[in-house]
Structures are given as C-alpha cells and as structure tokens.
Design an enzyme around this catalytic site. Structure first.
Site, short mmCIF file in Angstrom:
data_model
loop_
_atom_site.label_atom_id
_atom_site.label_comp_id
_atom_site.label_asym_id
_atom_site.label_seq_id
_atom_site.Cartn_x
_atom_site.Cartn_y
_atom_site.Cartn_z
N ASP A 32 0.77 -1.12 -0.09
CA ASP A 32 -0.07 0.13 0.06
C ASP A 32 0.95 1.28 -0.03
O ASP A 32 1.94 1.31 0.66
CB ASP A 32 -0.81 0.05 1.35
CG ASP A 32 -2.12 0.99 1.15
OD1 ASP A 32 -1.87 2.06 0.99
OD2 ASP A 32 -3.30 0.52 1.12
N ASN A 36 -4.12 7.00 0.84
CA ASN A 36 -5.53 6.90 1.37
C ASN A 36 -5.63 6.29 2.66
O ASN A 36 -6.73 6.02 2.97
CB ASN A 36 -6.56 6.66 0.64
CG ASN A 36 -7.92 7.41 0.96
OD1 ASN A 36 -8.00 8.50 1.66
ND2 ASN A 36 -8.97 6.80 0.66
N SER A 125 -17.05 -2.35 -9.33
CA SER A 125 -18.00 -1.58 -8.68
C SER A 125 -19.16 -1.74 -9.47
O SER A 125 -19.10 -1.74 -10.62
CB SER A 125 -17.38 -0.14 -8.58
OG SER A 125 -18.41 0.61 -8.29
N TYR A 149 -13.47 7.74 -12.94
CA TYR A 149 -13.61 6.68 -12.01
C TYR A 149 -14.13 5.41 -12.58
O TYR A 149 -13.43 4.43 -12.35
CB TYR A 149 -14.20 7.11 -10.26
CG TYR A 149 -14.26 5.69 -9.82
CD1 TYR A 149 -13.29 5.46 -9.02
CD2 TYR A 149 -15.39 5.18 -9.35
CE1 TYR A 149 -13.26 4.16 -8.03
CE2 TYR A 149 -15.72 4.28 -8.57
CZ TYR A 149 -14.43 3.64 -8.02
OH TYR A 149 -14.60 2.77 -7.14
N LYS A 153 -12.71 1.62 -13.62
CA LYS A 153 -12.97 0.17 -13.28
C LYS A 153 -13.50 -0.69 -14.54
O LYS A 153 -12.96 -2.01 -14.62
CB LYS A 153 -14.12 0.44 -12.38
CG LYS A 153 -13.78 1.12 -11.05
CD LYS A 153 -13.12 0.22 -10.27
CE LYS A 153 -12.40 0.73 -8.91
NZ LYS A 153 -11.38 -0.18 -8.45
#
Ligand code: NAD
Ligand code: UFG
Length: 339
Positions: A32, A36, A125, A149, A153
């Site tokens: 990571d 965020n 998503s 966004y 995806k």
C-alpha cells in the site's frame, strides 16, 4: 492457496479483508502506498487477530519494488484493492485516475505474469452498470461508465477480459461491490476518509460526532418511497468474506467472471438516517437539497449469482451496519489520526 498479496490492504475494505484472511489461516502480505490510509489500521488488524502481516509501503506502479516483493514471497493469489475512488476528484483530475488505477493495474498484471501468477480478485464496482435501466441489477446488464472513476473500473475489467482471452492460465474474479458500509464489530477499524466524506455513511457518522454540522440529502423528488435515492448498502465484513469465497472459486479455474456483492435490498437516504439515529441515539440534522448530478434514483443488486456460484450471501443488515459504524466513529472521532 495460502499466501495472499493484498494491494491497498491498509484501506477500508482491504483492512477488513485482512482480518478475515488471517482468521481463516491465510498468510497476508500487504502492499500500500498509504495515499489514502494509515499503517495504524494494520497494527489494529494484528491486535484483533493476534497474527502478523508483512507490510510494504510501495506504489503498485513501481515495477522494481513490486518485482522485489514478488521475488521475496511465493503468492498463490492477489486481491487487488489499490485504487483511487473519489468520483468528484476523478472528474476534476481524470489523468490521475487513469494513471493510478489503470496503469497501476497494468503494472501489477505484468509483474504477476513475470512471476507465473495468474489468480486475481479485483475490486470492481456497481458503477460499471452506469445508469441501470431497471433493478435488481444482474451481472449481464449492459456496462457503461458515467465518470472517469467508473471508466477506470470498466477499463480494468476489459483489460482482465482481454488477458483472460489471450491466455487461459488467467483467472480473475471481478467483484462488483454495491455500497459498502459499517465497520468491524471490535470498533477498532473502520472507514477513515482523509477529507470531507463523499459517501453517505461516513458523512452521517461525522455529523453525529459534530465534525460536520448537517447532512445535505441530495434529491427528494426521486420516484422512490420517500423521494430520496435508494442504494444497496452492504456490511463491509460481509464484503470482506466475499473475497474469501472468491479465492476458493479461483481454485476451480473459472476464467474471468464478474459477481455482484450486494444484499439485494434497497434503502433510501432517509431510511439510513433513521436507522442510524436509532442505533446511535444521536439526532442527525439534515436538509433536502438538489439532486447530485450523475446519481441514479435506485440501485440494488441481484446477488443470486454469488450465492449460487461463490456460496456467498450477505448476513448482516441495516441495524448491524449503523451500529458498527457508530461504534467505530464514536470510539475514534478522528479516525486513526489520534494514534
Ligand atoms: P480505500 O481508499 O480505503 O483503500 C484503497 C487503498 O489503496 C488505500 O489504502 C490507498 O492508500 C491504496 N492505494 C491507492 N493507490 C495505490 C497505489 N497506486 N499503490 C498502492 N496503494 C494504493 O478504499 P476502499 O473503500 O477500501 O476501496 C477499495 C477498492 O474497492 C478500491 O479499488 C475502490 O475503487 C473499490 N470500491 C470501493 C467502493 C466504496 O464505496 N468504498 C465501492 C466500489 C468499489
Ligand atoms: N447522499 C446524500 N448526501 C451525501 C452523500 C450521499 O444524500 O452527503 C446520497 C446520494 O445521493 C445517494 C446515496 O446517498 O443517493 C449514496 O451515495 P454515496 O455517495 O454513498 O454512494 P453512491 O451510490 O453514489 O456511490 C458509491 C461509491 C461509488 C460506487 C457506487 C456503486 O461511491 O464509488 O457506490 O458501488 F461506484
């Protein structure tokens, strides 16, 4: 299947999935870049489970460092959470999203291929359904993107379908999450947005602890039971468990397949506000404002394919989500910042 690489494992869904993996006996390695998230989440995962995690602060776009991680560990699969997820930011800075999400995944797939690893679970998503023509949404609905966004995806899904078609060794499960909410029942880990939250549940919990003054309810004239938008909120622990079912499924070499992870139940914004008030005992001041551009009126899953083929279904409901979100937020009003 015992050593799993979790990209983005310090984040909200990743940290909850690490707990489920460790409790099921997997070894976990997290990569990571902390763009965020906070390492405190992983410290708490270790204290909840009593088990260790190998952590690398590495950006998935950094080929050399990713290569080094893959050389050090023999992974049996990758769960790929790493990505940026703020819809509004993606409209303002599309190239940042294409670089981080699409190019980042391309590098990950190249490194996996170099190390002869072809098993992946990807965080997709419900956004890939664009503006769905009807509900409930099945996996065979047409796919489209309504913002950068969503396009990132959808492009990654296409990339995975392409590599799967080019080489039958690839197996990838595309988990299309509906609206994750809630937190681990310990109250030690949960969602910790760095800025003002975009999503409904963290916004509500921050109003409850008085970090934010009032909730703006985006639209009250939709064709829904109370005029406010309806979504399929799914407890993050149910979602995390879905990844373990996906890992099991990968062993049957399914190719590249999508599954909806949702409850199949839709709740409105005001349903969520009322349920949260009941769970927390806090009043949530709100005002009804204009619709947010790009929002669908109603979005909920047909999750029957995941039940039939992954042997997974959501077990927790709206009371669990609101109670657990409140336990996390009230115990950690500033998220991980205070530690
Ligand atoms: P999150 O921001 O909490 O977690 C993502 C993690 O990825 C963070 O820890 C971040 O630091 C890390 N990361 C980002 N870019 C990276 C990079 N280039 N290299 C290494 N690490 C990087 O978000 P989340 O809610 O846990 O979401 C996880 C995944 O699920 C994301 O891909 C997101 O798009 C997807 N998703 C989330 C939702 C949602 O509402 N939370 C819904 C559908 C899909
Ligand atoms: N909402 C408000 N006020 C707020 C925030 C949200 O009224 O301050 C409403 C929205 O209008 C919507 C509902 O609450 O009706 C849920 O909104 P979220 O922003 O929490 O979630 P979305 O359904 O818009 O989108 C989320 C993720 C996307 C993902 C999508 C489908 O943010 O990344 O679910 O999985 F693509």
């Amino acid at each position: 299947m015992n050593k799993i690489l979790v990209t983005g494992g310090a984040g909200y869904i990743g940290s909850h999935t690490c707990i489920e993996l460790l409790e099921a006996g997997y070894e976990v390695v997290v990569v990571d870049n902390l763009s965020n998230s906070n390492t405190e989440a992983l410290t708490r995962v270790k204290s909840i489970t009593g088990k260790d995690i190998a952590f690398y602060q590495v950006d998935i776009r950094d080929r050399d460092k990713m290569n080094a991680v893959f050389s050090e560990h023999a992974f049996s699969a990758v769960i790929h959470f790493a990505g940026l997820k703020a819809v509004g930011e993606s409209v303002a800075q599309p190239l940042k999203y294409y670089d981080n999400n699409i190019y980042g995944t391309q590098v990950l797939l190249e490194i996996m291929q170099q190390h002869d690893l072809y098993h992946l679970v990807f965080s997709s998503s419900a956004t890939v359904y664009g503006e769905p023509a009807s509900v409930p949404i099945t996996e065979s609905f047409p796919l489209s993107a309504v913002n950068p966004y969503g396009r990132s995806k959808l492009f990654i899904e296409d990339m995975l379908r392409d590599v799967g078609a080019s080489d039958p060794r690839w197996n990838a499960i595309l988990l299309r999450y509906f609206n994750p909410a809630g937190a681990h029942c310990s109250g030690l880990i949960g969602e910790d947005p760095k800025d003002i939250p975009n999503n409904l549940m963290p916004y509500i919990t921050q109003v409850a602890v008085k970090k934010l003054a009032s909730l703006s309810v985006f639209g009250s004239d939709y064709a829904t039971h109370d005029g406010t938008g309806v979504r399929d909120y799914i407890h993050v622990v149910d979602l995390a468990k879905g990844h373990l079912c996906a890992l099991e499924k990968l062993q049957s070499k399914p190719g590249v397949v999508p599954y909806n992870l949702g409850t199949g139940i839709g709740y409105s914004v005001l349903d969520m506000v009322k349920a949260f008030e009941k769970a927390s005992g806090c009043e949530i001041p709100y005002s009804l404002v204009d619709r947010r551009p790009g929002d669908a009126a109603i979005c909920y899953a047909d999750a029957s394919l995941a039940k039939a083929e992954l042997n997974w279904q959501a077990e927790l409901g709206i009371e669990d989500m609101t109670r657990d979100s409140w336990r996390w937020q009230s115990g950690n009003p500033n998220g991980y910042e205070d530690t």
